[in-house]
Design a protein around this motif. Structure first.
Motif, PDB file in Angstrom:
ATOM      1  N   UNK A  28      16.096 -32.839 -70.962  1.00 53.00           N
ATOM      2  CA  UNK A  28      15.060 -33.662 -71.595  1.00 53.00           C
ATOM      3  C   UNK A  28      15.353 -33.833 -73.084  1.00 53.00           C
ATOM      4  N   UNK A  29      15.795 -32.760 -73.730  1.00 55.07           N
ATOM      5  CA  UNK A  29      16.006 -32.798 -75.173  1.00 55.07           C
ATOM      6  C   UNK A  29      17.224 -33.626 -75.553  1.00 55.07           C
ATOM      7  N   UNK A  30      18.269 -33.573 -74.732  1.00 54.52           N
ATOM      8  CA  UNK A  30      19.486 -34.323 -75.066  1.00 54.52           C
ATOM      9  C   UNK A  30      19.357 -35.780 -74.637  1.00 54.52           C
ATOM     10  N   UNK A  31      18.472 -36.048 -73.663  1.00 54.19           N
ATOM     11  CA  UNK A  31      18.156 -37.429 -73.300  1.00 54.19           C
ATOM     12  C   UNK A  31      19.211 -38.149 -72.489  1.00 54.19           C
ATOM     13  N   UNK A  32      20.104 -37.421 -71.849  1.00 56.79           N
ATOM     14  CA  UNK A  32      21.149 -38.047 -71.032  1.00 56.79           C
ATOM     15  C   UNK A  32      21.655 -37.027 -70.015  1.00 56.79           C
ATOM     16  N   UNK A  33      22.322 -37.493 -68.963  1.00 56.32           N
ATOM     17  CA  UNK A  33      22.900 -36.546 -68.000  1.00 56.32           C
ATOM     18  C   UNK A  33      24.029 -35.744 -68.646  1.00 56.32           C
ATOM     19  N   UNK A  34      24.329 -34.611 -68.046  1.00 56.69           N
ATOM     20  CA  UNK A  34      25.463 -33.801 -68.463  1.00 56.69           C
ATOM     21  C   UNK A  34      26.419 -33.636 -67.294  1.00 56.69           C
ATOM     22  N   UNK A  35      27.694 -33.543 -67.593  1.00 57.78           N
ATOM     23  CA  UNK A  35      28.670 -33.185 -66.579  1.00 57.78           C
ATOM     24  C   UNK A  35      28.689 -31.674 -66.438  1.00 57.78           C
ATOM     25  N   UNK A  36      28.981 -31.196 -65.234  1.00 58.35           N
ATOM     26  CA  UNK A  36      28.961 -29.749 -65.017  1.00 58.35           C
ATOM     27  C   UNK A  36      29.952 -29.356 -63.933  1.00 58.35           C
ATOM     28  N   UNK A  37      30.245 -28.062 -63.924  1.00 58.18           N
ATOM     29  CA  UNK A  37      31.092 -27.492 -62.873  1.00 58.18           C
ATOM     30  C   UNK A  37      30.796 -26.009 -62.765  1.00 58.18           C
ATOM     31  N   UNK A  38      31.181 -25.427 -61.653  1.00 56.06           N
ATOM     32  CA  UNK A  38      30.899 -24.019 -61.395  1.00 56.06           C
ATOM     33  C   UNK A  38      31.869 -23.106 -62.155  1.00 56.06           C
ATOM     34  N   UNK A  39      31.539 -21.826 -62.197  1.00 57.81           N
ATOM     35  CA  UNK A  39      32.325 -20.847 -62.947  1.00 57.81           C
ATOM     36  C   UNK A  39      33.333 -20.178 -62.018  1.00 57.81           C
ATOM     37  N   UNK A  40      34.352 -20.917 -61.661  1.00 54.75           N
ATOM     38  CA  UNK A  40      35.379 -20.390 -60.758  1.00 54.75           C
ATOM     39  C   UNK A  40      36.726 -20.467 -61.457  1.00 54.75           C
ATOM     40  N   UNK A  41      37.286 -19.320 -61.790  1.00 56.41           N
ATOM     41  CA  UNK A  41      38.612 -19.271 -62.377  1.00 56.41           C
ATOM     42  C   UNK A  41      39.673 -19.318 -61.276  1.00 56.41           C
ATOM     43  N   UNK A  42      40.915 -19.669 -61.611  1.00 51.42           N
ATOM     44  CA  UNK A  42      41.930 -19.879 -60.584  1.00 51.42           C
ATOM     45  C   UNK A  42      42.166 -18.690 -59.655  1.00 51.42           C
ATOM     46  N   UNK A  43      41.969 -17.454 -60.141  1.00 50.55           N
ATOM     47  CA  UNK A  43      42.259 -16.281 -59.325  1.00 50.55           C
ATOM     48  C   UNK A  43      41.024 -15.712 -58.643  1.00 50.55           C
ATOM     49  N   UNK A  44      39.936 -16.481 -58.617  1.00 53.56           N
ATOM     50  CA  UNK A  44      38.687 -15.985 -58.048  1.00 53.56           C
ATOM     51  C   UNK A  44      38.264 -16.823 -56.846  1.00 53.56           C
ATOM     52  N   UNK A  45      37.650 -16.157 -55.859  1.00 57.36           N
ATOM     53  CA  UNK A  45      37.103 -16.861 -54.702  1.00 57.36           C
ATOM     54  C   UNK A  45      35.582 -16.858 -54.719  1.00 57.36           C
ATOM     55  N   UNK A  46      34.987 -15.706 -55.009  1.00 52.09           N
ATOM     56  CA  UNK A  46      33.526 -15.586 -54.994  1.00 52.09           C
ATOM     57  C   UNK A  46      33.060 -14.886 -56.270  1.00 52.09           C
ATOM     58  N   UNK A  47      33.130 -15.591 -57.399  1.00 54.28           N
ATOM     59  CA  UNK A  47      32.772 -14.958 -58.667  1.00 54.28           C
ATOM     60  C   UNK A  47      31.268 -14.741 -58.801  1.00 54.28           C
ATOM     61  N   UNK A  48      30.923 -13.757 -59.610  1.00 49.89           N
ATOM     62  CA  UNK A  48      29.526 -13.516 -59.953  1.00 49.89           C
ATOM     63  C   UNK A  48      29.148 -14.517 -61.041  1.00 49.89           C
ATOM     64  N   UNK A  49      28.302 -15.471 -60.701  1.00 45.90           N
ATOM     65  CA  UNK A  49      27.932 -16.491 -61.686  1.00 45.90           C
ATOM     66  C   UNK A  49      26.439 -16.486 -61.990  1.00 45.90           C
ATOM     67  N   UNK A  50      25.702 -15.487 -61.491  1.00 40.86           N
ATOM     68  CA  UNK A  50      24.248 -15.509 -61.711  1.00 40.86           C
ATOM     69  C   UNK A  50      23.736 -14.353 -62.562  1.00 40.86           C
ATOM     70  N   UNK A  51      24.552 -13.331 -62.801  1.00 40.52           N
ATOM     71  CA  UNK A  51      24.137 -12.224 -63.654  1.00 40.52           C
ATOM     72  C   UNK A  51      24.600 -12.525 -65.083  1.00 40.52           C
ATOM     73  N   UNK A  52      23.643 -12.670 -65.983  1.00 44.92           N
ATOM     74  CA  UNK A  52      23.936 -13.167 -67.331  1.00 44.92           C
ATOM     75  C   UNK A  52      24.956 -12.310 -68.067  1.00 44.92           C
ATOM     76  N   UNK A  53      24.847 -10.995 -67.966  1.00 43.39           N
ATOM     77  CA  UNK A  53      25.772 -10.125 -68.690  1.00 43.39           C
ATOM     78  C   UNK A  53      27.195 -10.291 -68.179  1.00 43.39           C
ATOM     79  N   UNK A  54      27.365 -10.365 -66.880  1.00 42.13           N
ATOM     80  CA  UNK A  54      28.690 -10.553 -66.299  1.00 42.13           C
ATOM     81  C   UNK A  54      29.268 -11.911 -66.690  1.00 42.13           C
ATOM     82  N   UNK A  55      28.430 -12.954 -66.654  1.00 43.79           N
ATOM     83  CA  UNK A  55      28.877 -14.290 -67.051  1.00 43.79           C
ATOM     84  C   UNK A  55      29.333 -14.283 -68.511  1.00 43.79           C
TER      85      UNK A  55
END
Length: 203
Positions: free
Chosen positions: A132-159
């Motif tokens: 809402x604040x930026x007033x436009x869509x954003x592009x996005x992608x998941x947090x998957x590095x090349x050597x990872x299959x099932x990364x932890x992407x929901x625990x803030x400290x780990x991220x």
């Protein structure tokens, strides 16, 4: 630290300024944290491609504020509109035919013109306020590095430990719901669930 339901506007505004300057952000969603950047931020997108070892044809997802915004980027027939209205906001990605009005840089990504796009309307207070604040869509992608299959992407400290060195800002709203999103393909004769996410959907 941002409140996940009623985030502090001043902190969101700082992230908006960084994104508008071409920055790369970590944002919380209803299906884990994601990388996000502005549509015209080619440099941020190239950073993502290098980090994740993606080629120029890899499709990224558009985060939108509301259905009307999605309707400017994709062709929504009555069936797709009703389905999206019933499942959004929420942890679901929709594959849709691209609109002729899709921004040129997105349409011409890769070696051929993009015929379909992925769109999300996330249900998380921080990212909804950011959009809402930026007033436009954003592009996005998941947090998957090349050597990872099932990364932890929901625990803030780990991220933060894994990703903070590579981004310009993290909107830390503590832990969020795990992913992935469900994916619904709306480009054929009937909608098809091509991936059931952490929160499965029924059509």
């Amino acid at each position: 630290m941002l409140h996940p339901v009623t985030p502090q506007q001043r902190l969101v505004d700082k992230a908006v300024a960084i994104l508008k300057a071409g920055g790369l952000a970590l944002v919380p969603t209803d299906a884990g944290y994601s990388l996000a950047w502005c549509l015209e931020s080619r440099e941020a997108e190239e950073r993502v491609q290098r980090l994740r070892e993606l080629d120029s044809r890899h499709p990224f997802t558009l985060l939108c504020r509301q259905l009307s915004e999605a309707g400017r980027l994709a062709r929504l027939d009555d069936r797709a509109f009703r389905l999206m209205r019933s499942l959004t906001p929420g942890p679901c990605t929709f594959i849709l035919p691209a609109s002729p009005d899709l921004p040129k840089r997105i349409k011409n990504a890769g070696r051929s013109k993009r015929r379909d796009i992925g769109i999300r309307l996330p249900d998380h207070g921080v990212t909804r306020m950011l959009l809402e604040s930026i007033g436009e869509p954003l592009l996005s992608t998941s947090l998957v590095l090349p050597d990872e299959e099932h990364p932890n992407s929901h625990e803030a400290e780990e991220v933060a430990n894994r990703w903070l060195r590579w981004v310009d800002v993290m909107l830390d709203a503590e832990d969020c719901e795990p992913g992935p999103t469900s994916i619904v393909d709306c480009t054929g004769d009937e909608p098809v669930v091509v991936r059931q996410g952490f929160h499965p959907v029924a059509l």
